[in-house]
Structure formats: C-alpha cells, structure tokens
Enzyme design. Structure first.
Site, PDB file in Angstrom:
ATOM      1  N   THR A 100      -8.987  -1.159  12.489  1.00 39.06           N
ATOM      2  CA  THR A 100      -9.985  -2.231  12.609  1.00 39.06           C
ATOM      3  C   THR A 100     -10.320  -2.580  14.054  1.00 39.06           C
ATOM      4  O   THR A 100     -11.473  -2.857  14.392  1.00 39.06           O
ATOM      5  CB  THR A 100      -9.453  -3.502  11.894  1.00 39.06           C
ATOM      6  OG1 THR A 100      -9.344  -3.205  10.504  1.00 39.06           O
ATOM      7  CG2 THR A 100     -10.360  -4.690  12.080  1.00 39.06           C
ATOM      8  N   SER A 137      -6.604   3.543   8.756  1.00 40.54           N
ATOM      9  CA  SER A 137      -5.232   4.059   8.626  1.00 40.54           C
ATOM     10  C   SER A 137      -4.832   4.302   7.179  1.00 40.54           C
ATOM     11  O   SER A 137      -3.779   4.870   6.916  1.00 40.54           O
ATOM     12  CB  SER A 137      -4.233   3.143   9.321  1.00 40.54           C
ATOM     13  OG  SER A 137      -4.000   1.984   8.570  1.00 40.54           O
ATOM     14  N   SER A 138      -5.670   3.913   6.223  1.00 45.95           N
ATOM     15  CA  SER A 138      -5.364   4.273   4.833  1.00 45.95           C
ATOM     16  C   SER A 138      -5.505   5.790   4.639  1.00 45.95           C
ATOM     17  O   SER A 138      -5.041   6.331   3.644  1.00 45.95           O
ATOM     18  CB  SER A 138      -6.243   3.496   3.848  1.00 45.95           C
ATOM     19  OG  SER A 138      -7.576   3.513   4.285  1.00 45.95           O
ATOM     20  N   THR A 165      -3.867  -1.478  10.610  1.00 44.80           N
ATOM     21  CA  THR A 165      -2.705  -2.256  10.169  1.00 44.80           C
ATOM     22  C   THR A 165      -2.175  -1.808   8.806  1.00 44.80           C
ATOM     23  O   THR A 165      -1.004  -2.006   8.510  1.00 44.80           O
ATOM     24  CB  THR A 165      -3.040  -3.763  10.097  1.00 44.80           C
ATOM     25  OG1 THR A 165      -4.109  -3.954   9.176  1.00 44.80           O
ATOM     26  CG2 THR A 165      -3.406  -4.315  11.449  1.00 44.80           C
ATOM     27  N   ASP A 166      -3.052  -1.193   7.983  1.00 45.46           N
ATOM     28  CA  ASP A 166      -2.634  -0.923   6.594  1.00 45.46           C
ATOM     29  C   ASP A 166      -1.374  -0.064   6.521  1.00 45.46           C
ATOM     30  O   ASP A 166      -0.511  -0.307   5.670  1.00 45.46           O
ATOM     31  CB  ASP A 166      -3.764  -0.219   5.823  1.00 45.46           C
ATOM     32  CG  ASP A 166      -4.919  -1.169   5.524  1.00 45.46           C
ATOM     33  OD1 ASP A 166      -4.756  -2.385   5.721  1.00 45.46           O
ATOM     34  OD2 ASP A 166      -5.984  -0.684   5.102  1.00 45.46           O
ATOM     35  N   THR A 226      16.222  -2.701  -2.524  1.00 42.52           N
ATOM     36  CA  THR A 226      15.731  -3.806  -3.355  1.00 42.52           C
ATOM     37  C   THR A 226      14.237  -4.017  -3.148  1.00 42.52           C
ATOM     38  O   THR A 226      13.734  -3.867  -2.033  1.00 42.52           O
ATOM     39  CB  THR A 226      16.488  -5.123  -3.084  1.00 42.52           C
ATOM     40  OG1 THR A 226      15.830  -6.177  -3.815  1.00 42.52           O
ATOM     41  CG2 THR A 226      16.509  -5.489  -1.607  1.00 42.52           C
ATOM     42  N   GLN A 227      13.559  -4.376  -4.228  1.00 41.67           N
ATOM     43  CA  GLN A 227      12.132  -4.684  -4.090  1.00 41.67           C
ATOM     44  C   GLN A 227      11.915  -6.130  -3.617  1.00 41.67           C
ATOM     45  O   GLN A 227      10.791  -6.535  -3.377  1.00 41.67           O
ATOM     46  CB  GLN A 227      11.390  -4.413  -5.400  1.00 41.67           C
ATOM     47  CG  GLN A 227      11.997  -5.071  -6.592  1.00 41.67           C
ATOM     48  CD  GLN A 227      11.340  -4.662  -7.904  1.00 41.67           C
ATOM     49  OE1 GLN A 227      10.669  -5.470  -8.489  1.00 41.67           O
ATOM     50  NE2 GLN A 227      11.532  -3.449  -8.373  1.00 41.67           N
TER      51      GLN A 227
HETATM   52  N1  ASP Z   1      -8.105  -0.730   6.925  1.00 40.46           N
HETATM   53  C1  ASP Z   1      -7.757  -0.973   8.298  1.00 40.46           C
HETATM   54  C2  ASP Z   1      -6.839   0.140   8.757  1.00 40.46           C
HETATM   55  O1  ASP Z   1      -5.691   0.135   8.401  1.00 40.46           O
HETATM   56  C3  ASP Z   1      -7.099  -2.310   8.437  1.00 40.46           C
HETATM   57  C4  ASP Z   1      -6.764  -2.741   9.841  1.00 40.46           C
HETATM   58  O2  ASP Z   1      -6.729  -1.985  10.785  1.00 40.46           O
HETATM   59  O3  ASP Z   1      -6.468  -3.955   9.995  1.00 40.46           O
HETATM   60  O4  ASP Z   1      -7.264   1.033   9.452  1.00 40.46           O
END
Ligand code: ASP
Length: 332
Positions: free
Chosen positions: A12, A55-56, A86-87, A268-269
């Site tokens: 992002t 990053s997904s 962040t993902d 553990t979850q």
């Molecule tokens: N979908 C974004 C990623 O992981 C989310 C982010 O960067 O906050 O690339």
C-alpha cells in the site's frame, strides 16, 4: 558514511488510487522518498522490483529474490529495509528471520495502512522509524517497524486492517518504542551470532496449516491427513494445545501421519499464550506431535519451510521445532 539498502517490493505504501482500486505505481515510491531530508552520514540506495506486488501475491520466488538481494549486497551495506505490503509482512519477516542465518545487521520490514499519496499516511512515520532502526549497528535481527514500535519479525502478526496499530507481538515485548524519545530496549535484542552469515534458500515444501474448529473440520482434517502427501502440518489447536482426544479416528489419523514421517507441530489458535501439557487433551507428545510452544502460525510455517529446505533429518527438525533459534518461541 553508513549505507542502507531499501528493497521495495510493493504494498500500500507506494500505491495510488486508480479506477481498479489501490495499485502499486512504478517510480512513485522513489519520487516520494527523494523528497525526504537526507539523514546525516547515511547513504540510502533503492532497489525497486520490476514487478511491484500487493503482498497477497507473495510466493516462494519473492522470498528467494529478497534473500538473494540481501546476500549479494550484504558486505556493502550496514542495514536493509524491505518495503512490503502489510497483508503478508509477518510471513515474510518470519521466513527471513530463519533463512538469514548468522545475520549480524538489521533487516527491517515496513509498509503502511494508507499510501504515501494520502495526506494522512502512516507511511512517513513508519519509513523514518525504519531508517533509524536499520541504522543501528547493534540490531542483529529481522524486525518490523510499524506504528511507533519495533517488533521482532518472527513474533509479529497483522492485527488490524484499519487501525494504524496494524501489527503486534503479543507474546513478546517490543524491541523499541518511538515516542518523543526513541526507546531502544536493547536487552531484548538478539546477541550477535558467532556464526558467519550463511543464508538458506527456501525450497518448495508440502506444509499444511490445519485449524481445528468444533463441528466443522475434524472429518476434513482426518481425510487430509490420510490422503495427502505432506512434509509437515501445523495443527492449530484449541486453548493450551487441546484436541478432541476422544475422537479416535482423528487420533489414529494423526498417529498414522506421524508414522509415515509427517512432522506435526501443535500451536494454539489463541492469540496469547502457549501449548502446555496441563490437560489430558493437550498431551500430544505420545502421538508423536511436537509442541510449537508459543510460536505464531507465521513463525511455525516459516521455520518448517527453512528447516526442510536446509536438508535436515526429520528427527533434527522435530527437535529444532521446540527450540528457540531466533527468539521465535519461549522454551518451557
Ligand atoms: N493489500 C496490501 C498489501 O499487503 C495491504 C497493505 O500493504 O497494507 O500489499
């Protein structure tokens, strides 16, 4: 003059708003960081990946590329910053923590919840804190900088999709906190290792994450264990590491998988806390299941991936899964 290498993979932070939604735009991140006031005595260099990703989309090849880029530039730089979405940042941080064996420099991952093009972006703050962290010659580990904290990479997890408080490491105190003063909790940092830097390249492995859910997953887990070729399983169990031990079909499937050489690790979850053997239903040692102590799912998967890639025997991997290697778990 100290030198820091920024490896920009996407996320992002460097995205812009388009008709298709937020998308990484080549060159945008560089044009923005060029506006930063230079840090005295620090030279910043940037590698921007040709294919910037959300990053997904991260996969094994991206981790291999990051490890190679760090290894190729290791002697030339004092610290590294990886700009990442962040993902899956916690997964990458975990993989790098185990793969960068003998690390004696900072590798700091950061990103943001709002892109730098947004007026209220948290990216500037994260980026500047990451620069300070990557400039620490006494930080010998992979860490995440986010929302005024430095977190151990193999302990951190994404905890919010919408707060600036996007990451936390519940079972481990932060490595630093940034307010008006920068508080570096150096006593919690990993000591410099005696071994020289020798990264492990992760290779494809058949590792499955199976989560127990009452009433839904037991038959599926039994079926998967009985009919899938697997190297390892991370079993996300209830509470203190509990499974329904009166379900004999499940117990038999677990035992049979272990007998076939599948490494099964119990974590553990529950977000906070660890696997114990306080309950009859958490004494899984007799089934040949390894305790993952208080490892996160990200750390458990990454550790298995790197240990399997390193060509270790099943017996040695099983022993290592309950041992602390880079601060990923608290041994009992
Ligand atoms: N979908 C974004 C990623 O992981 C989310 C982010 O960067 O906050 O690339």
């Amino acid at each position: 003059m100290k030198k820091i290498l920024i490896i920009y993979t996407g996320g992002t932070i460097g995205m812009d708003y388009t008709a298709q939604g937020l998308t990484p735009v080549p060159g945008l991140f560089k044009s923005q960081i060029d506006t930063l006031d230079p840090i005295p005595d620090v030279q910043l260099d940037l590698i921007e990946y040709e294919e910037l990703i959300d990053s997904s989309d991260i996969c094994l090849e991206h981790w291999q590329r990051m490890i190679k880029d760090i290894a190729d530039n290791y002697e030339m730089y004092d610290g590294f910053i990886i700009i990442h979405g962040t993902d899956t940042m916690a997964y990458t941080a975990s993989v790098l923590s185990f793969a960068l064996r003998g690390l004696d420099k900072p590798v700091v991952l950061t990103g943001s919840q709002l892109p730098l093009v947004h007026r209220r972006s948290d990216g500037w703050n994260n980026l500047i804190d990451a620069l300070f962290a990557a400039n620490r010659s006494d930080l010998n580990e992979v860490a995440i900088v986010f929302n005024n904290k430095l977190l151990r990479g193999c302990r951190a997890q994404k905890v919010s999709t919408y707060r600036f408080f996007g990451f936390d490491s519940v079972d481990e105190e932060p490595l630093a906190e940034f307010g008006i003063t920068m508080n570096w909790f150096t006593k919690r940092w990993l000591k410099a290792t005696r071994f020289s830097f020798a990264p492990v390249m992760p290779k494809p492995a058949k590792i499955l994450d199976l989560s127990m859910r009452p009433g839904f997953t037991t038959d599926f887990i039994i079926d998967t264990l009985n009919n899938t070729e697997l190297d390892a399983v991370v079993l996300q169990t209830y509470g203190s590491g509990n499974i329904p031990i009166h379900n004999l079909a499940l117990v038999d499937a677990l035992k049979a998988a272990v007998a076939r050489g599948v490494i099964i690790v119990n974590i553990t979850q529950v977000i906070e806390g660890r696997v114990s053997n306080d309950y009859a239903s958490s004494c899984l040692h007799d089934l040949g299941i390894i305790s993952g102590c208080d490892m996160t799912i990200e750390a458990a998967l990454a550790k298995l991936l790197v240990l399997l890639s390193n060509g270790m025997s099943i017996m040695n991997i099983k022993a290592a899964m309950s041992e602390n290697i880079v601060g990923e778990l608290t041994e009992s």
